[in-house]
Design a protein around this motif. Sequence first.
Motif, mmCIF file in Angstrom:
data_model
loop_
_atom_site.group_PDB
_atom_site.id
_atom_site.type_symbol
_atom_site.label_atom_id
_atom_site.label_comp_id
_atom_site.label_asym_id
_atom_site.label_seq_id
_atom_site.Cartn_x
_atom_site.Cartn_y
_atom_site.Cartn_z
ATOM 1 N N TRP A 21 0.850 -1.185 0.000
ATOM 2 C CA TRP A 21 0.000 0.000 0.000
ATOM 3 C C TRP A 21 0.885 1.233 0.000
ATOM 4 C CZ3 TRP A 21 -5.001 0.916 -0.757
ATOM 5 C CH2 TRP A 21 -5.526 2.156 -0.393
ATOM 6 N N ASN A 22 0.621 2.147 -0.905
ATOM 7 C CA ASN A 22 1.349 3.400 -0.975
ATOM 8 C C ASN A 22 0.629 4.399 -0.068
ATOM 9 O OD1 ASN A 22 2.305 5.957 -1.684
ATOM 10 N ND2 ASN A 22 2.502 5.440 -3.839
ATOM 11 N N PRO A 23 1.307 4.964 0.925
ATOM 12 C CA PRO A 23 0.630 5.909 1.818
ATOM 13 C C PRO A 23 0.078 7.143 1.098
ATOM 14 C CG PRO A 23 2.984 5.766 2.331
ATOM 15 C CD PRO A 23 2.695 4.723 1.299
ATOM 16 N N ASN A 24 0.556 7.403 -0.109
ATOM 17 C CA ASN A 24 0.007 8.518 -0.885
ATOM 18 C C ASN A 24 -1.424 8.247 -1.323
ATOM 19 O OD1 ASN A 24 2.403 9.994 -0.732
ATOM 20 N ND2 ASN A 24 3.238 8.999 -2.532
ATOM 21 N N TRP A 25 -1.859 6.989 -1.239
ATOM 22 C CA TRP A 25 -3.236 6.635 -1.585
ATOM 23 C C TRP A 25 -4.203 6.912 -0.442
ATOM 24 C CZ3 TRP A 25 -1.481 1.134 -3.359
ATOM 25 C CH2 TRP A 25 -0.782 1.237 -4.573
ATOM 26 N N ASP A 26 -3.688 7.146 0.768
ATOM 27 C CA ASP A 26 -4.553 7.345 1.942
ATOM 28 C C ASP A 26 -5.566 8.479 1.772
ATOM 29 O OD1 ASP A 26 -3.537 5.209 3.398
ATOM 30 O OD2 ASP A 26 -2.007 6.440 4.392
ATOM 31 N N PRO A 27 -5.163 9.639 1.249
ATOM 32 C CA PRO A 27 -6.157 10.721 1.150
ATOM 33 C C PRO A 27 -7.367 10.371 0.293
ATOM 34 C CG PRO A 27 -3.943 11.612 0.927
ATOM 35 C CD PRO A 27 -3.817 10.108 0.898
ATOM 36 N N PHE A 28 -7.146 9.739 -0.877
ATOM 37 C CA PHE A 28 -8.343 9.441 -1.650
ATOM 38 C C PHE A 28 -9.080 8.238 -1.095
ATOM 39 C CE2 PHE A 28 -6.214 6.383 -4.461
ATOM 40 C CZ PHE A 28 -4.987 6.956 -4.796
ATOM 41 N N TYR A 29 -8.407 7.367 -0.361
ATOM 42 C CA TYR A 29 -9.121 6.299 0.350
ATOM 43 C C TYR A 29 -10.013 6.913 1.429
ATOM 44 C CZ TYR A 29 -10.180 2.146 3.054
ATOM 45 O OH TYR A 29 -10.849 1.142 3.700
ATOM 46 N N GLU A 30 -9.468 7.892 2.146
ATOM 47 C CA GLU A 30 -10.246 8.559 3.196
ATOM 48 C C GLU A 30 -11.472 9.258 2.612
ATOM 49 O OE1 GLU A 30 -9.869 8.519 6.584
ATOM 50 O OE2 GLU A 30 -8.304 7.017 6.210
ATOM 51 N N LEU A 31 -11.308 9.865 1.448
ATOM 52 C CA LEU A 31 -12.428 10.568 0.823
ATOM 53 C C LEU A 31 -13.482 9.618 0.280
ATOM 54 C CD1 LEU A 31 -10.527 13.378 -1.087
ATOM 55 C CD2 LEU A 31 -12.112 13.672 0.844
#
Length: 132
Positions: A21-31
């Motif tokens: 998992w790339n932590p840069n994906w967290d923001p759009f996962y959160e959204l």
Amino acid sequence: MTDKATTATPLCDLLREAKQWNPNWDPFYELDPAWTEKFMDMGLSPMRSGVLDAKTIEFIAIAVDASCTHMYGHGVRRHIRRALELGATKEEIAAVLQCVSVLGIHTMSLGAPILLEELAAQERRTPDTHQR
């Protein structure tokens, strides 16, 4: 947008567990976890289908992560390491990096003609003081 509490994201969860998992994906996962799950499914489908062998998949991942539009060093390292484990040679990996490096050639394809045009225009506007 969907409610995180009610959205199943098995693929995203699997990527996290596998430390892919790339932590840069967290923001759009959160959204929007449902959108992120669908996006991951679409992107990983060719890899999970078995159509391509594991080494080729690693080569593609190296190319994507090393491209000038992505430049994700952690992913490049992880995928090079995995490709080597799968028997890739340094020459094969270098060839992948060489292929993806030409993406940057568009800078020259765009910039060089403009530079030549502007130099020619400047020459037309400026009297030649070097001739005697």
